[in-house]
Design an enzyme around this catalytic site. Structure first.
Site, mmCIF file in Angstrom:
data_model
loop_
_atom_site.group_PDB
_atom_site.id
_atom_site.type_symbol
_atom_site.label_atom_id
_atom_site.label_comp_id
_atom_site.label_asym_id
_atom_site.label_seq_id
_atom_site.Cartn_x
_atom_site.Cartn_y
_atom_site.Cartn_z
ATOM 1 N N GLU A 58 -4.047 -49.594 -2.517
ATOM 2 C CA GLU A 58 -3.588 -48.246 -2.197
ATOM 3 C C GLU A 58 -4.219 -47.724 -0.916
ATOM 4 O O GLU A 58 -4.150 -46.546 -0.626
ATOM 5 C CB GLU A 58 -3.946 -47.293 -3.346
ATOM 6 C CG GLU A 58 -3.265 -47.626 -4.645
ATOM 7 C CD GLU A 58 -3.696 -46.698 -5.768
ATOM 8 O OE1 GLU A 58 -4.681 -45.959 -5.602
ATOM 9 O OE2 GLU A 58 -3.050 -46.730 -6.817
ATOM 10 N N GLU A 59 -4.832 -48.590 -0.156
ATOM 11 C CA GLU A 59 -5.542 -48.162 1.040
ATOM 12 C C GLU A 59 -4.799 -48.574 2.302
ATOM 13 O O GLU A 59 -4.133 -49.608 2.341
ATOM 14 C CB GLU A 59 -6.958 -48.742 1.059
ATOM 15 C CG GLU A 59 -7.825 -48.193 -0.059
ATOM 16 C CD GLU A 59 -9.230 -48.756 -0.050
ATOM 17 O OE1 GLU A 59 -9.525 -49.636 0.778
ATOM 18 O OE2 GLU A 59 -10.029 -48.302 -0.870
#
Length: 90
Positions: free
Chosen positions: A12-13
């Site tokens: 999710e980065e």
């Protein structure tokens, strides 16, 4: 800016690279992105929702640093943002 880069970095980065950008300007840029992102509305399975964004910034402004050092510093700043309430840039 045409010289900036953005890409997924892990689950999710995302990683944003802003060459020749002072840290105060990077903070303003990321904070504006954070605010605009929070205004977006998504729909999934008939449900509307919005999400927030937390970001950590690292810079070579104060001292030269390797890419690994910058990633580590940005990661620590990101987790500080998450642990201090989320939806912020550190």
């Amino acid at each position: 800016r045409r010289i900036d880069s953005l890409g997924r970095y892990g689950g999710e980065e995302f990683l944003v690279v802003l060459p020749d950008c002072p840290s105060d300007q990077a903070l303003r840029i990321l904070d504006e992105i954070r605010q605009r992102f929070a205004e977006l509305h998504f729909i999934a399975n008939g449900q509307q929702f919005s999400v927030t964004l937390s970001a950590g910034i690292a810079s070579t402004e104060d001292a030269p640093a390797s890419a690994d050092d910058l990633l580590d510093k940005a990661d620590r700043a990101l987790y500080a943002a998450k642990h201090n309430g989320r939806n912020q840039v550190r």
